[in-house]
Scaffold this motif. Structure first.
Motif, PDB file in Angstrom:
ATOM      1  N   HIS A  14      -2.432 -12.189 -10.098  1.00 21.74           N
ATOM      2  CA  HIS A  14      -2.650 -10.747 -10.242  1.00 21.74           C
ATOM      3  C   HIS A  14      -1.533 -10.081  -9.449  1.00 21.74           C
ATOM      4  O   HIS A  14      -1.430 -10.270  -8.237  1.00 21.74           O
ATOM      5  CB  HIS A  14      -4.024 -10.355  -9.703  1.00 21.74           C
ATOM      6  CG  HIS A  14      -4.280  -8.876  -9.738  1.00 21.74           C
ATOM      7  ND1 HIS A  14      -5.234  -8.273  -8.922  1.00 21.74           N
ATOM      8  CD2 HIS A  14      -3.720  -7.864 -10.460  1.00 21.74           C
ATOM      9  CE1 HIS A  14      -5.246  -6.972  -9.168  1.00 21.74           C
ATOM     10  NE2 HIS A  14      -4.329  -6.698 -10.083  1.00 21.74           N
ATOM     11  N   TYR A  15      -0.653  -9.346 -10.134  1.00 22.41           N
ATOM     12  CA  TYR A  15       0.458  -8.721  -9.420  1.00 22.41           C
ATOM     13  C   TYR A  15       0.848  -7.410 -10.084  1.00 22.41           C
ATOM     14  O   TYR A  15       0.514  -7.147 -11.241  1.00 22.41           O
ATOM     15  CB  TYR A  15       1.664  -9.662  -9.334  1.00 22.41           C
ATOM     16  CG  TYR A  15       2.505  -9.831 -10.584  1.00 22.41           C
ATOM     17  CD1 TYR A  15       3.810  -9.333 -10.636  1.00 22.41           C
ATOM     18  CD2 TYR A  15       2.020 -10.512 -11.694  1.00 22.41           C
ATOM     19  CE1 TYR A  15       4.597  -9.518 -11.757  1.00 22.41           C
ATOM     20  CE2 TYR A  15       2.807 -10.701 -12.814  1.00 22.41           C
ATOM     21  CZ  TYR A  15       4.098 -10.189 -12.847  1.00 22.41           C
ATOM     22  OH  TYR A  15       4.873 -10.375 -13.968  1.00 22.41           O
ATOM     23  N   LYS A  16       1.538  -6.600  -9.299  1.00 20.07           N
ATOM     24  CA  LYS A  16       2.025  -5.316  -9.788  1.00 20.07           C
ATOM     25  C   LYS A  16       3.463  -5.129  -9.336  1.00 20.07           C
ATOM     26  O   LYS A  16       3.793  -5.349  -8.163  1.00 20.07           O
ATOM     27  CB  LYS A  16       1.167  -4.159  -9.252  1.00 20.07           C
ATOM     28  CG  LYS A  16       1.582  -2.792  -9.784  1.00 20.07           C
ATOM     29  CD  LYS A  16       0.667  -1.689  -9.261  1.00 20.07           C
ATOM     30  CE  LYS A  16       1.080  -0.323  -9.817  1.00 20.07           C
ATOM     31  NZ  LYS A  16       0.194   0.758  -9.312  1.00 20.07           N
ATOM     32  N   THR A  18       6.946  -2.663  -8.964  1.00 24.02           N
ATOM     33  CA  THR A  18       7.105  -1.298  -8.466  1.00 24.02           C
ATOM     34  C   THR A  18       7.618  -0.318  -9.518  1.00 24.02           C
ATOM     35  O   THR A  18       7.411   0.888  -9.379  1.00 24.02           O
ATOM     36  CB  THR A  18       8.065  -1.278  -7.265  1.00 24.02           C
ATOM     37  OG1 THR A  18       9.318  -1.864  -7.647  1.00 24.02           O
ATOM     38  CG2 THR A  18       7.473  -2.070  -6.098  1.00 24.02           C
ATOM     39  N   SER A  33      11.038  -8.846 -14.541  1.00 17.02           N
ATOM     40  CA  SER A  33       9.725  -8.550 -13.964  1.00 17.02           C
ATOM     41  C   SER A  33       8.750  -9.716 -13.957  1.00 17.02           C
ATOM     42  O   SER A  33       7.591  -9.551 -13.566  1.00 17.02           O
ATOM     43  CB  SER A  33       9.083  -7.383 -14.729  1.00 17.02           C
ATOM     44  OG  SER A  33       9.922  -6.252 -14.727  1.00 17.02           O
ATOM     45  N   GLN A  57       2.903  -2.925 -16.063  1.00 13.97           N
ATOM     46  CA  GLN A  57       3.348  -2.883 -14.678  1.00 13.97           C
ATOM     47  C   GLN A  57       2.412  -3.675 -13.769  1.00 13.97           C
ATOM     48  O   GLN A  57       2.861  -4.282 -12.796  1.00 13.97           O
ATOM     49  CB  GLN A  57       3.441  -1.422 -14.219  1.00 13.97           C
ATOM     50  CG  GLN A  57       4.169  -1.230 -12.904  1.00 13.97           C
ATOM     51  CD  GLN A  57       4.395   0.239 -12.585  1.00 13.97           C
ATOM     52  OE1 GLN A  57       4.128   1.113 -13.400  1.00 13.97           O
ATOM     53  NE2 GLN A  57       4.891   0.526 -11.393  1.00 13.97           N
ATOM     54  N   GLU A  58       1.125  -3.688 -14.082  1.00  6.15           N
ATOM     55  CA  GLU A  58       0.159  -4.498 -13.343  1.00  6.15           C
ATOM     56  C   GLU A  58      -0.487  -5.487 -14.296  1.00  6.15           C
ATOM     57  O   GLU A  58      -0.911  -5.107 -15.389  1.00  6.15           O
ATOM     58  CB  GLU A  58      -0.917  -3.623 -12.695  1.00  6.15           C
ATOM     59  CG  GLU A  58      -1.944  -4.415 -11.897  1.00  6.15           C
ATOM     60  CD  GLU A  58      -2.952  -3.546 -11.174  1.00  6.15           C
ATOM     61  OE1 GLU A  58      -3.935  -4.089 -10.629  1.00  6.15           O
ATOM     62  OE2 GLU A  58      -2.766  -2.309 -11.157  1.00  6.15           O
ATOM     63  N   LYS A  60      -3.162  -9.044 -14.665  1.00  2.00           N
ATOM     64  CA  LYS A  60      -4.066 -10.108 -14.240  1.00  2.00           C
ATOM     65  C   LYS A  60      -4.021 -11.158 -15.332  1.00  2.00           C
ATOM     66  O   LYS A  60      -4.299 -10.852 -16.496  1.00  2.00           O
ATOM     67  CB  LYS A  60      -5.487  -9.596 -14.057  1.00  2.00           C
ATOM     68  CG  LYS A  60      -5.687  -8.619 -12.920  1.00  2.00           C
ATOM     69  CD  LYS A  60      -7.156  -8.203 -12.821  1.00  2.00           C
ATOM     70  CE  LYS A  60      -7.399  -7.249 -11.679  1.00  2.00           C
ATOM     71  NZ  LYS A  60      -8.840  -6.850 -11.599  1.00  2.00           N
ATOM     72  N   GLU A  85       4.811  -4.921  -5.695  1.00  2.00           N
ATOM     73  CA  GLU A  85       3.925  -4.134  -4.834  1.00  2.00           C
ATOM     74  C   GLU A  85       2.879  -5.034  -4.178  1.00  2.00           C
ATOM     75  O   GLU A  85       2.568  -4.897  -3.004  1.00  2.00           O
ATOM     76  CB  GLU A  85       3.253  -3.035  -5.648  1.00  2.00           C
ATOM     77  CG  GLU A  85       2.449  -2.049  -4.827  1.00  2.00           C
ATOM     78  CD  GLU A  85       2.013  -0.851  -5.624  1.00  2.00           C
ATOM     79  OE1 GLU A  85       0.833  -0.465  -5.509  1.00  2.00           O
ATOM     80  OE2 GLU A  85       2.845  -0.306  -6.400  1.00  2.00           O
TER      81      GLU A  85
END
Length: 286
Positions: A14-16, A18, A33, A57-58, A60, A85
């Protein structure tokens, strides 16, 4: 890079990032990305497992599943051209998961957008990452797009890192006059702070369309000559622990080693890694 050990057959992330721009016209979202997962095989060799194909951008997601049973070490390379982020990595309940500490004595690369990673298809394909796996050493990548210029301020930061070797690869962002002005002071700055750390100077790669452009050929020729003169001056003055990587063949000789003439493709990065390898091997005493 984030390293961990697990016996899980499924790995989640799970990442986001910037920035909402996930890719670029000349570089795919997987490189800009994405997360790039590797693992050690039974012989201790790093092997590719899976890459995230960013769509938001985010995200999971199930980073990898259906993996063979057994505990092993994994490494996740972070996005090349997007900030992170936050990043959470998980496994199913009841499975082992141990984050691994950073390793000491990294190889430090100081360079340009090419060192930064343009235009690899995924984060693990940059020559810095390839060499990190080949030598099984940590890497600090200080590639600055458009701003790798042998600056004294960056040199001061480099001296704070207890490096196994410094690789200075800034010529793609410089001209001959700047090389003449800045190279010798940078090397002396590093050597004064780190008397025994090997320093590798790298010539400019040649743009893959330079064979048809006299102005580009002259630019590269002048850059190379300036770096060579700086290197010879340093050696004459008794500076030890220097090595010099010629740039003419960094991308190969068939004009296929770049994405846009300037920035490396995956093929160009592999060719660079092959040329860098013997110099780094000598510097590391392998």
């Amino acid at each position: 890079m984030f390293r961990f050990r697990t016996d899980a057959t499924t790995i989640y992330a799970h990442y986001k990032v910037t920035k909402p721009l996930l890719g670029m016209p000349h570089m795919p979202a997987t490189g800009v990305s994405g997360l790039d997962l590797y693992a050690r095989d039974k012989d201790g060799k790093w092997r590719w497992v899976q890459v995230v194909r960013p769509g938001a951008q985010e995200m999971k997601l199930r980073l990898a599943d259906g993996l063979d049973a057994g505990e092993r070490e994994y490494a996740i390379y972070l996005p090349l051209y997007n900030g992170v982020e936050f990043l959470n990595v998980g496994v199913p309940e009841g499975k082992k998961f141990v984050g691994l500490k950073p390793r000491a004595k990294p190889v430090v690369f100081y360079g340009t957008s090419i060192t930064h990673g343009a235009c690899a298809s995924r984060p693990g394909m940059v020559h810095t990452a390839i060499l990190g796996r080949r030598f099984d050493v940590p890497v600090v990548n200080l590639g600055f797009s458009g701003n790798g210029r042998m600056d004294q301020a960056v040199g001061e930061f480099l001296t704070r890192i207890d490096a196994a070797a410094y690789v200075i690869d800034c010529l793609p962002n410089m001209n001959a006059a700047a090389v003449t002005e800045k190279c010798v002071p940078l090397v002396k700055q590093l050597r004064a702070a780190r008397p025994d750390t090997p320093i590798i100077l790298v010539e400019d790669r040649r743009n893959t369309d330079a064979w048809l452009k006299a102005s580009l050929r002259k630019h590269h020729d002048d850059n190379h000559a300036a770096l060579k003169a700086a290197y010879e001056q340093l050696v004459k003055e008794g500076v030890k622990g220097l090595s010099y990587v010629p740039g003419d063949h960094l991308y190969g000789d068939d004009s296929d080693g770049a994405t846009d003439g300037s920035h490396a493709s995956d093929l160009g990065f592999h060719r660079q890694a092959d040329i860098f390898e013997p110099f780094l091997k000598a510097a590391l005493g392998r």
